[in-house]
Design a protein around this motif. Structure first.
Motif, short mmCIF file in Angstrom:
data_model
loop_
_atom_site.label_atom_id
_atom_site.label_comp_id
_atom_site.label_asym_id
_atom_site.label_seq_id
_atom_site.Cartn_x
_atom_site.Cartn_y
_atom_site.Cartn_z
N GLU A 68 0.85 -1.19 0.00
CA GLU A 68 0.00 0.00 0.00
C GLU A 68 0.89 1.24 0.00
O GLU A 68 1.93 1.27 0.64
CB GLU A 68 -0.90 -0.03 1.23
CG GLU A 68 -1.96 1.04 1.21
CD GLU A 68 -2.93 0.88 2.36
OE1 GLU A 68 -3.29 1.90 2.94
OE2 GLU A 68 -3.30 -0.27 2.67
N ARG A 69 0.47 2.28 -0.73
CA ARG A 69 1.25 3.52 -0.77
C ARG A 69 1.25 4.20 0.58
O ARG A 69 0.24 4.22 1.28
CB ARG A 69 0.65 4.50 -1.79
CG ARG A 69 1.06 4.20 -3.19
CD ARG A 69 0.71 5.35 -4.12
NE ARG A 69 -0.71 5.68 -4.09
CZ ARG A 69 -1.19 6.88 -4.34
NH1 ARG A 69 -0.41 7.89 -4.63
NH2 ARG A 69 -2.49 7.10 -4.30
N TYR A 108 -0.02 13.43 -2.99
CA TYR A 108 -0.38 12.02 -2.76
C TYR A 108 -1.16 11.47 -3.96
O TYR A 108 -0.88 10.39 -4.45
CB TYR A 108 -1.19 11.86 -1.48
CG TYR A 108 -1.57 10.42 -1.23
CD1 TYR A 108 -0.65 9.52 -0.73
CD2 TYR A 108 -2.85 9.96 -1.53
CE1 TYR A 108 -0.98 8.19 -0.52
CE2 TYR A 108 -3.19 8.63 -1.32
CZ TYR A 108 -2.26 7.76 -0.82
OH TYR A 108 -2.59 6.43 -0.63
N GLU A 109 -2.14 12.22 -4.43
CA GLU A 109 -2.96 11.77 -5.57
C GLU A 109 -2.10 11.57 -6.82
O GLU A 109 -2.40 10.71 -7.64
CB GLU A 109 -4.10 12.76 -5.85
CG GLU A 109 -5.18 12.76 -4.80
CD GLU A 109 -5.83 11.39 -4.61
OE1 GLU A 109 -6.14 10.72 -5.60
OE2 GLU A 109 -6.02 11.00 -3.44
N ALA A 110 -1.05 12.36 -6.96
CA ALA A 110 -0.17 12.24 -8.12
C ALA A 110 0.90 11.17 -7.92
O ALA A 110 1.73 10.95 -8.80
CB ALA A 110 0.50 13.58 -8.40
N ASN A 165 3.22 11.35 -5.61
CA ASN A 165 4.43 12.13 -5.39
C ASN A 165 4.72 12.36 -3.91
O ASN A 165 5.14 13.44 -3.51
CB ASN A 165 4.30 13.48 -6.14
CG ASN A 165 5.62 14.21 -6.25
OD1 ASN A 165 6.68 13.64 -6.03
ND2 ASN A 165 5.55 15.48 -6.59
N CYS A 166 4.47 11.37 -3.07
CA CYS A 166 4.82 11.43 -1.65
C CYS A 166 5.78 10.29 -1.35
O CYS A 166 5.46 9.12 -1.61
CB CYS A 166 3.58 11.26 -0.76
SG CYS A 166 2.51 12.69 -0.71
N PHE A 167 6.92 10.63 -0.79
CA PHE A 167 7.91 9.62 -0.46
C PHE A 167 8.33 9.79 0.99
O PHE A 167 8.49 10.91 1.47
CB PHE A 167 9.12 9.73 -1.40
CG PHE A 167 8.72 9.61 -2.84
CD1 PHE A 167 8.54 8.36 -3.43
CD2 PHE A 167 8.47 10.75 -3.60
CE1 PHE A 167 8.15 8.25 -4.74
CE2 PHE A 167 8.08 10.64 -4.93
CZ PHE A 167 7.91 9.39 -5.50
N GLN A 168 8.52 8.67 1.65
CA GLN A 168 8.83 8.69 3.07
C GLN A 168 10.28 9.10 3.33
O GLN A 168 10.57 9.69 4.36
CB GLN A 168 8.53 7.31 3.67
CG GLN A 168 8.36 7.32 5.15
CD GLN A 168 7.73 6.04 5.67
OE1 GLN A 168 7.53 5.08 4.93
NE2 GLN A 168 7.41 6.02 6.94
N THR A 169 11.16 8.79 2.38
CA THR A 169 12.58 9.10 2.58
C THR A 169 13.15 9.82 1.36
O THR A 169 12.61 9.74 0.26
CB THR A 169 13.41 7.82 2.80
OG1 THR A 169 13.39 7.04 1.59
CG2 THR A 169 12.88 6.99 3.97
N ARG A 170 14.26 10.50 1.58
CA ARG A 170 14.95 11.18 0.48
C ARG A 170 15.41 10.14 -0.55
O ARG A 170 15.33 10.38 -1.76
CB ARG A 170 16.14 11.98 1.03
CG ARG A 170 16.91 12.69 -0.05
CD ARG A 170 18.13 13.45 0.50
NE ARG A 170 18.69 14.25 -0.55
CZ ARG A 170 18.44 15.54 -0.75
NH1 ARG A 170 17.62 16.18 0.06
NH2 ARG A 170 19.00 16.19 -1.74
N LYS A 171 15.88 9.00 -0.07
CA LYS A 171 16.37 7.96 -0.97
C LYS A 171 15.27 7.48 -1.92
O LYS A 171 15.52 7.32 -3.12
CB LYS A 171 16.90 6.78 -0.14
CG LYS A 171 17.57 5.70 -0.94
CD LYS A 171 18.15 4.63 -0.02
CE LYS A 171 18.81 3.54 -0.83
NZ LYS A 171 19.39 2.51 0.01
#
Length: 136
Positions: free
Chosen positions: A3-4, A39-41, A43-49
Motif C-alpha cells: 500500500e502507498r 499524494y494523488e499524483a 508524489n509522496c515519499f517517506q525518505t529522500r532515498k
C-alpha cells in the motif's frame, strides 16, 4: 503490491518538483492541500532515498520519450486502442454467433436422431407384438 505511504499530521515527506531539472524536496505540513495533490499524483515519499530513486526513473522516462517520440504518440492515441478493442469485440461476437449456430445445428441433429430412435422403437414393438400374436 504494498500500500502507498501517505504522510499524516505534521509528518515530513519528500516530493519531486520541477525547476532546474527534477528536484527532490522535503516539506512538513498538516492538512496542506499540497499533501493531497502530491499524494494523488503518487508524489509522496517517506525518505529522500525513495524520492531520489523516483526522480531518476522520471528523468529516464522523459529522456526515453524524447529519444523515441513514437512512445509518446502511442499513449496519446486511445482511438487506436478503442479500434483494436472494437475489432476484438466484433471477432468475439462472430465466434459466439458461430458457436450458437453450431449448437443449434447439433440440437436439430439430436432431435432428428431422437425421432428416428423413437420410430425404430415403435417398429420393434409392433414387430414383437405381431410375432407374439402369431405364436398364440
Amino acid at each position: 503490491m504494498a500500500e502507498r505511504w501517505k504522510p499524516e499530521g505534521y509528518e515530513e515527506y519528500w516530493y519531486l518538483s520541477t525547476g532546474i531539472g527534477i528536484e527532490v524536496n522535503c516539506i512538513k505540513c498538516n492538512l496542506c492541500s499540497s499533501v493531497e495533490a502530491d499524494y494523488e499524483a503518487g508524489n509522496c515519499f517517506q525518505t529522500r532515498k525513495e524520492a531520489e530513486a523516483a526522480a531518476a526513473k522520471v528523468k529516464d522516462l522523459l529522456l526515453d520519450l524524447h529519444k523515441n517520440p513514437e512512445n509518446l504518440r502511442k499513449s496519446e492515441e486511445p482511438s487506436q486502442k478503442l479500434g483494436a478493442l472494437s475489432e476484438l469485440c466484433e471477432t468475439l461476437d462472430k465466434e459466439i454467433e458461430g458457436t450458437r449456430e453450431v449448437r443449434d445445428n447439433l440440437q436439430k441433429s439430436v432431435n432428428m436422431e431422437a425421432t428416428r430412435l423413437r420410430t425404430l422403437e415403435e417398429v420393434r414393438c409392433e414387430v414383437k407384438m405381431m410375432m407374439e400374436a402369431e405364436e398364440c
